[in-house]
Design an enzyme around this catalytic site. Structure first.
Site, PDB file in Angstrom:
ATOM      1  N   GLU A   1      48.107  32.089  35.967  1.00  0.00           N
ATOM      2  CA  GLU A   1      47.817  31.716  37.351  1.00  0.00           C
ATOM      3  C   GLU A   1      46.935  30.468  37.383  1.00  0.00           C
ATOM      4  OE1 GLU A   1      46.449  35.306  39.318  1.00  0.00           O
ATOM      5  OE2 GLU A   1      48.089  36.462  38.458  1.00  0.00           O
TER       6      GLU A   1
ATOM      7  N   HIS B   1      43.802  34.258  42.919  1.00  0.00           N
ATOM      8  CA  HIS B   1      44.948  34.626  42.078  1.00  0.00           C
ATOM      9  C   HIS B   1      46.204  34.065  42.740  1.00  0.00           C
ATOM     10  CE1 HIS B   1      43.039  37.798  39.425  1.00  0.00           C
ATOM     11  NE2 HIS B   1      42.069  37.555  40.292  1.00  0.00           N
TER      12      HIS B   1
ATOM     13  N   GLU C   1      45.366  36.129  47.030  1.00  0.00           N
ATOM     14  CA  GLU C   1      46.617  35.885  46.301  1.00  0.00           C
ATOM     15  C   GLU C   1      47.339  34.720  46.978  1.00  0.00           C
ATOM     16  OE1 GLU C   1      47.665  37.538  43.596  1.00  0.00           O
ATOM     17  OE2 GLU C   1      46.340  39.287  43.551  1.00  0.00           O
TER      18      GLU C   1
HETATM   19 ZN   LIG Z   1      46.073  37.615  39.097  1.00  0.00          ZN
END
Ligand SMILES: [Zn+2]
Length: 350
Positions: free
Chosen positions: A118, A261, A320
């Site tokens: 990531e 993330h 995210e």
């Molecule tokens: Zn992650």
């Protein structure tokens, strides 16, 4: 030209540093100051705009550890108020940098690349540090955010890459003749495609390492030994990268933390009811500026934000960014940037 009111303890040199300009250009803008060592609090000095800076952080494929370290050095030279330090070292001995920007009492922390594949989150944070510094020296707003007042009220601490060894592995930058690589290859079942690798170089998922119902996480996770993802390790904080993050966090008084993330355009904001009431209001603002979805609880423990919320009962978030298969292609960078910059700014403002 900006008008700066001198504060107690400030010298012309300090003022020049704050605005990222040279002492001589500051003096040139203030011909009325005959003796530079005699300035007093309350006095107003002219601060010329810094020369336009070239762009330092350039989003590109395979932006890894060395690129980050080099950009941090250039950022520090171009904007002397940016401080770079280290929170510890990785399994392979790489220093894990932390960047400080802003001078306020309120401490806020962001981190990226807990998960190796990531690494685009490192670029997002690096770009933000640059854009924020640039807006500060030029006295500009970003959207509706007053950057000078954010800068004066908040100390932002950014760890752009929690897992440098893992990022290097994903990007094919670990010496293939080394025993470290041989071990990673074994964990990866002989495949040289490390694009699915989230863990640190020893196959421990750093976001499964924190003392927050860690044993519950052990029983939930399928991996019982080193693995590209989801292995908790043999004990909480067994890995130097997780330990460095815990020590760094304990050494500060963070009002809010966000771990960045990828995967899903969602923001996780709760943890077992330990989250304060204001977390909901804050996540609502994050949603407004990003268009992401808010998720209160998931079946997961031992993450960094879980531990932060549990220990401090303060707002902690896992953001995210983006969607698709990791590592996200760099072509998504500016699209993600447009959604996440509001979260970066709002996290300091709330
Ligand atoms: Zn992650």
């Amino acid at each position: 030209m900006i008008k700066h009111t001198v504060r107690k303890g400030e010298t012309l040199f300090i003022i020049a540093q704050k605005y990222g300009i040279s002492l001589s250009s500051l003096l040139a803008a203030n011909p009325n100051i005959k003796n530079p060592s005699l300035i007093r609090p309350g006095q107003v000095v002219n601060v010329p705009k810094a020369a336009p800076q070239r762009t330092i952080v350039i989003p590109r494929e395979s932006y890894g550890y060395n690129e980050m370290v080099s950009d941090l050095e250039t950022l520090r030279e171009s904007y002397p108020f940016i401080k770079v330090d280290s929170i510890g070292t990785t399994v392979m001995g790489r220093s894990i940098p932390v960047v400080r920007i802003g001078q306020g009492k309120k401490e806020v922390h962001y981190n990226g690349s807990f998960h190796a594949n990531e690494w685009i989150t490192t670029l997002l944070l690096m770009k933000f540090v640059e854009v924020y510094a640039k807006a500060y020296v030029s006295g500009k707003k970003i959207g509706t955010f007053n950057i000078k007042s954010l800068f004066d009220s908040v100390s932002l601490w950014v760890v752009p890459m929690v897992n440098p060894d893992g990022v290097q592995l994903v990007q094919g930058k670990i010496d293939t003749n080394s025993s470290t690589f041989a071990n990673a290859l074994r964990i990866n079942r002989g495949s040289r495609d490390f694009s699915g690798w989230k863990a640190n170089i020893r196959g421990v998922d750093l976001n499964d390492q924190f003392p927050a119902y860690w044993e519950t996480e052990v029983s939930r996770r399928a991996s019982s030994g080193p693995s590209p993802r989801d292995y908790t390790g043999t004990a909480p904080l067994s890995e130097p990268e997780a330990r460095a993050m815990a020590e760094f966090t304990r050494a500060h008084n963070f009002r809010l933390v966000s771990a960045f993330h990828t995967q899903g355009e969602e923001i996780y904001w709760g943890y077992r009811g330990f989250e304060p009431n204001e977390s909901q209001q804050i996540v609502n603002r994050f949603i407004e500026v990003s268009g992401y979805e808010a998720v209160r609880y998931v079946e997961s423990d031992a993450g960094y934000k879980d531990w932060f919320i549990q220990e401090w009962r303060r707002p902690g978030f896992t953001v995210e960014c983006g969607h698709g298969i990791n590592p996200l292609p760099i072509s998504q960078f500016w699209e993600i940037w447009g959604k996440v910059i509001g979260i970066f700014l709002m996290g300091m403002y709330v």
